[in-house]
Design a protein around this motif. Structure first.
Motif, PDB file in Angstrom:
ATOM      1  N   GLY A 170       0.815  -1.210   0.000  1.00 41.26           N
ATOM      2  CA  GLY A 170       0.000   0.000   0.000  1.00 41.26           C
ATOM      3  C   GLY A 170       0.843   1.252   0.000  1.00 41.26           C
ATOM      4  O   GLY A 170       0.523   2.239  -0.668  1.00 41.26           O
ATOM      5  N   LEU A 171       1.968   1.242   0.729  1.00 39.84           N
ATOM      6  CA  LEU A 171       2.846   2.408   0.773  1.00 39.84           C
ATOM      7  C   LEU A 171       3.517   2.639  -0.574  1.00 39.84           C
ATOM      8  O   LEU A 171       3.661   3.782  -1.021  1.00 39.84           O
ATOM      9  CB  LEU A 171       3.897   2.224   1.868  1.00 39.84           C
ATOM     10  N   ILE A 172       3.946   1.570  -1.233  1.00 44.46           N
ATOM     11  CA  ILE A 172       4.548   1.702  -2.562  1.00 44.46           C
ATOM     12  C   ILE A 172       3.536   2.271  -3.542  1.00 44.46           C
ATOM     13  O   ILE A 172       3.844   3.138  -4.366  1.00 44.46           O
ATOM     14  CB  ILE A 172       5.074   0.339  -3.051  1.00 44.46           C
ATOM     15  N   ASP A 173       2.292   1.821  -3.423  1.00 46.49           N
ATOM     16  CA  ASP A 173       1.228   2.308  -4.295  1.00 46.49           C
ATOM     17  C   ASP A 173       0.999   3.797  -4.075  1.00 46.49           C
ATOM     18  O   ASP A 173       0.849   4.573  -5.017  1.00 46.49           O
ATOM     19  CB  ASP A 173      -0.050   1.515  -4.030  1.00 46.49           C
ATOM     20  N   LEU A 174       0.982   4.231  -2.818  1.00 44.79           N
ATOM     21  CA  LEU A 174       0.775   5.649  -2.521  1.00 44.79           C
ATOM     22  C   LEU A 174       1.947   6.494  -3.025  1.00 44.79           C
ATOM     23  O   LEU A 174       1.757   7.633  -3.452  1.00 44.79           O
ATOM     24  CB  LEU A 174       0.602   5.851  -1.014  1.00 44.79           C
ATOM     25  N   GLN A 175       3.143   5.942  -2.979  1.00 41.53           N
ATOM     26  CA  GLN A 175       4.301   6.657  -3.514  1.00 41.53           C
ATOM     27  C   GLN A 175       4.112   6.913  -5.003  1.00 41.53           C
ATOM     28  O   GLN A 175       4.393   8.021  -5.495  1.00 41.53           O
ATOM     29  CB  GLN A 175       5.580   5.836  -3.267  1.00 41.53           C
ATOM     30  N   ARG A 176       3.607   5.926  -5.726  1.00 42.82           N
ATOM     31  CA  ARG A 176       3.361   6.104  -7.154  1.00 42.82           C
ATOM     32  C   ARG A 176       2.263   7.142  -7.392  1.00 42.82           C
ATOM     33  O   ARG A 176       2.336   7.932  -8.333  1.00 42.82           O
ATOM     34  CB  ARG A 176       2.962   4.763  -7.773  1.00 42.82           C
ATOM     35  N   VAL A 177       1.249   7.117  -6.547  1.00 40.99           N
ATOM     36  CA  VAL A 177       0.174   8.102  -6.672  1.00 40.99           C
ATOM     37  C   VAL A 177       0.725   9.514  -6.484  1.00 40.99           C
ATOM     38  O   VAL A 177       0.393  10.433  -7.235  1.00 40.99           O
ATOM     39  CB  VAL A 177      -0.945   7.815  -5.641  1.00 40.99           C
ATOM     40  N   ALA A 178       1.579   9.688  -5.482  1.00 38.79           N
ATOM     41  CA  ALA A 178       2.164  11.007  -5.224  1.00 38.79           C
ATOM     42  C   ALA A 178       3.001  11.469  -6.416  1.00 38.79           C
ATOM     43  O   ALA A 178       2.933  12.632  -6.831  1.00 38.79           O
ATOM     44  CB  ALA A 178       3.027  10.945  -3.957  1.00 38.79           C
ATOM     45  N   GLU A 179       3.791  10.559  -6.977  1.00 42.23           N
ATOM     46  CA  GLU A 179       4.620  10.911  -8.134  1.00 42.23           C
ATOM     47  C   GLU A 179       3.762  11.283  -9.336  1.00 42.23           C
ATOM     48  O   GLU A 179       4.066  12.241 -10.053  1.00 42.23           O
ATOM     49  CB  GLU A 179       5.536   9.736  -8.479  1.00 42.23           C
ATOM     50  N   ARG A 180       2.686  10.515  -9.531  1.00 38.81           N
ATOM     51  CA  ARG A 180       1.810  10.776 -10.675  1.00 38.81           C
ATOM     52  C   ARG A 180       1.064  12.108 -10.520  1.00 38.81           C
ATOM     53  O   ARG A 180       0.917  12.873 -11.471  1.00 38.81           O
ATOM     54  CB  ARG A 180       0.818   9.627 -10.833  1.00 38.81           C
ATOM     55  N   LEU A 181       0.612  12.399  -9.312  1.00 41.08           N
ATOM     56  CA  LEU A 181      -0.106  13.646  -9.072  1.00 41.08           C
ATOM     57  C   LEU A 181       0.809  14.850  -9.305  1.00 41.08           C
ATOM     58  O   LEU A 181       0.419  15.834  -9.947  1.00 41.08           O
ATOM     59  CB  LEU A 181      -0.652  13.660  -7.640  1.00 41.08           C
ATOM     60  N   GLU A 182       2.053  14.760  -8.809  1.00 44.61           N
ATOM     61  CA  GLU A 182       3.000  15.855  -9.023  1.00 44.61           C
ATOM     62  C   GLU A 182       3.292  16.032 -10.499  1.00 44.61           C
ATOM     63  O   GLU A 182       3.364  17.152 -11.010  1.00 44.61           O
ATOM     64  CB  GLU A 182       4.290  15.559  -8.253  1.00 44.61           C
ATOM     65  N   TRP A 183       3.445  14.915 -11.211  1.00 44.05           N
ATOM     66  CA  TRP A 183       3.759  14.992 -12.635  1.00 44.05           C
ATOM     67  C   TRP A 183       2.620  15.634 -13.419  1.00 44.05           C
ATOM     68  O   TRP A 183       2.854  16.427 -14.330  1.00 44.05           O
ATOM     69  CB  TRP A 183       4.052  13.591 -13.177  1.00 44.05           C
ATOM     70  N   ARG A 184       1.378  15.300 -13.075  1.00 46.94           N
ATOM     71  CA  ARG A 184       0.247  15.886 -13.784  1.00 46.94           C
ATOM     72  C   ARG A 184       0.186  17.393 -13.588  1.00 46.94           C
ATOM     73  O   ARG A 184      -0.040  18.151 -14.526  1.00 46.94           O
ATOM     74  CB  ARG A 184      -1.062  15.239 -13.308  1.00 46.94           C
ATOM     75  N   ILE A 185       0.381  17.821 -12.349  1.00 44.22           N
ATOM     76  CA  ILE A 185       0.356  19.260 -12.076  1.00 44.22           C
ATOM     77  C   ILE A 185       1.528  19.951 -12.768  1.00 44.22           C
ATOM     78  O   ILE A 185       1.386  21.026 -13.352  1.00 44.22           O
ATOM     79  CB  ILE A 185       0.384  19.516 -10.555  1.00 44.22           C
ATOM     80  N   TYR A 186       2.682  19.309 -12.744  1.00 43.89           N
ATOM     81  CA  TYR A 186       3.870  19.842 -13.413  1.00 43.89           C
ATOM     82  C   TYR A 186       3.637  19.976 -14.916  1.00 43.89           C
ATOM     83  O   TYR A 186       4.092  20.917 -15.558  1.00 43.89           O
ATOM     84  CB  TYR A 186       5.042  18.904 -13.121  1.00 43.89           C
ATOM     85  N   SER A 187       2.896  19.037 -15.484  1.00 40.29           N
ATOM     86  CA  SER A 187       2.671  19.021 -16.933  1.00 40.29           C
ATOM     87  C   SER A 187       1.699  20.099 -17.390  1.00 40.29           C
ATOM     88  O   SER A 187       1.852  20.665 -18.479  1.00 40.29           O
ATOM     89  CB  SER A 187       2.169  17.644 -17.374  1.00 40.29           C
ATOM     90  N   VAL A 188       0.681  20.380 -16.595  1.00 40.89           N
ATOM     91  CA  VAL A 188      -0.368  21.302 -17.047  1.00 40.89           C
ATOM     92  C   VAL A 188      -0.149  22.740 -16.575  1.00 40.89           C
ATOM     93  O   VAL A 188      -0.735  23.671 -17.135  1.00 40.89           O
ATOM     94  CB  VAL A 188      -1.757  20.827 -16.569  1.00 40.89           C
ATOM     95  N   ALA A 189       0.702  22.937 -15.565  1.00 42.01           N
ATOM     96  CA  ALA A 189       0.917  24.293 -15.040  1.00 42.01           C
ATOM     97  C   ALA A 189       1.570  25.193 -16.091  1.00 42.01           C
ATOM     98  O   ALA A 189       2.478  24.779 -16.812  1.00 42.01           O
ATOM     99  CB  ALA A 189       1.783  24.233 -13.780  1.00 42.01           C
ATOM    100  N   ARG A 190       1.088  26.432 -16.187  1.00 39.87           N
ATOM    101  CA  ARG A 190       1.621  27.362 -17.182  1.00 39.87           C
ATOM    102  C   ARG A 190       2.902  28.049 -16.713  1.00 39.87           C
ATOM    103  O   ARG A 190       3.695  28.514 -17.520  1.00 39.87           O
ATOM    104  CB  ARG A 190       0.558  28.403 -17.520  1.00 39.87           C
ATOM    105  N   ASP A 191       3.101  28.118 -15.401  1.00 40.51           N
ATOM    106  CA  ASP A 191       4.329  28.713 -14.867  1.00 40.51           C
ATOM    107  C   ASP A 191       4.565  28.169 -13.463  1.00 40.51           C
ATOM    108  O   ASP A 191       3.758  27.406 -12.935  1.00 40.51           O
ATOM    109  CB  ASP A 191       4.242  30.245 -14.851  1.00 40.51           C
TER     110      ASP A 191
END
Length: 346
Positions: free
Chosen positions: A39-60
């Motif tokens: 479960g902890l490994i899964d949550l780590q992946r979720v955190a990485e994916r969430l950061e990546w999505r925000i990083y990808s769509v943010a304009r600045d």
């Protein structure tokens, strides 16, 4: 916007992004209790994916940090929406608890079913008329149950032991597992692996932050599902339907309803060409990087609360009903208006 394009990303240190991921992970651990290593490994992946999505769509960088802060604040609230209280066992007298322990460890299923049962009741059980019904009728009864409830019918009798494995309708929701994502994932994997090689009629899936959902959707499509409904929990980010994991290509699919997903042309374009039987398409609260919806078979199209990164063109000559409620969508509609009932809110 800073410097045009992605220049701000080039100046954002990798270490800063890693600190953001760790912060999200720590917050998620409090919102999604996970005691097991898996479960902890899964949550780590979720955190990485969430950061990546925000990083990808943010304009600045300012928008990046603002979105991150809002998400952390959301999950750090005193009463996180993601936490659902689990039912607690009512206090029982010590002698009754002791009796229950004895029952749990020593009695068989037959003993439990037969315990303190009146003779008239036993006689009724011997005349099990329900089990005498054909599979098609029993499967219809199961269609009113969730997948979890349907699987539990295996303990009713020998007649029901494997009946659930060929049920044509599956309704699977993480809400029935108290948002325990690890337990929910294991259940779904076991459910799909245990099924008989039979076609699916209806597949309804409600998940929260699980990439494996793409594989489960693909499984349904490959088993000739006719009605496919998928909902990513509205309290989470849109689930990206990865074209590497699934393909909307089916001559059997007649109805597709998706909520809170992200789709790009690589997934959506084949939908128009390779689903010749699709008649109903419902898109709710989702993000799309597509410029055209084109289908000769489509009769009903609902687009509600969606965001399109491009101007949308609709080419559906046989459309009967159109519902468009997307303020940020610029749409060109090429249809005979005399044949279509339209409700458009822009």
């Amino acid at each position: 916007m800073e410097g045009g394009g992605g220049s701000w990303r080039a100046h954002l240190p990798w270490g800063s992004r890693q600190r953001v991921v760790r912060r999200i992970f720590e917050v998620l651990k409090r919102s999604f209790p996970a005691d097991l290593t898996e479960g902890l490994i899964d949550l780590q992946r979720v955190a990485e994916r969430l950061e990546w999505r925000i990083y990808s769509v943010a304009r600045d960088q300012n928008e990046y940090l603002q979105r991150i802060s809002l998400r952390v604040l959301y999950f750090s609230s005193e009463s996180p929406l993601l936490l659902e209280p689990r039912p607690t066992q009512m206090a029982l007298p010590s002698n009754e608890l002791s009796h229950r322990r004895e029952v749990d460890h020593s009695d068989t299923e037959e003993d439990l079913l037969d315990r303190d049962r009146p003779r008239s009741h036993k006689k009724l059980c011997e005349d099990d008329r329900l089990s005498d019904l054909p599979d098609s009728m029993l499967h219809h009864i199961m269609s009113f149950l969730s997948a979890k409830e349907a699987a539990r019918t295996c303990v009713l009798s020998q007649r029901w032991r494997l009946l659930w494995t060929s049920a044509p309708c599956l309704d699977i929701s993480i809400d029935q597992f108290g948002n325990d994502r690890v337990r929910f994932s294991k259940f779904v994997e076991h459910l799909l692996q245990s099924r008989a090689p039979a076609s699916l009629d209806t597949f309804c899936l409600h998940t929260c932050a699980l990439d494996r959902a793409c594989n489960w959707i693909d499984h349904a499509i490959k088993h000739n599902v006719r009605v496919l409904e998928f909902t990513e929990d509205a309290r989470w980010e849109p689930l990206y339907l990865d074209p590497q994991c699934l393909a909307f290509s089916s001559e059997f699919l007649t109805c597709l309803k998706v909520t809170n997903v992200a789709l790009d042309g690589s997934v959506f374009d084949p939908l128009s060409r390779t689903c010749p039987s699709l008649e109903t398409l419902q898109l709710i609260g989702s993000f799309f990087e597509v410029s055209e919806i084109s289908s000769n078979s489509l009769k009903r199209l609902d687009i509600i609360g969606c965001f399109f990164s491009k101007d949308l063109m609709i080419r559906t000559p046989n459309l009967i009903s159109l519902c468009l409620e997307s303020p940020q969508c610029k749409c060109a509609w090429f249809n005979d208006p005399s044949k279509t009932t339209a409700a458009i809110t822009l």
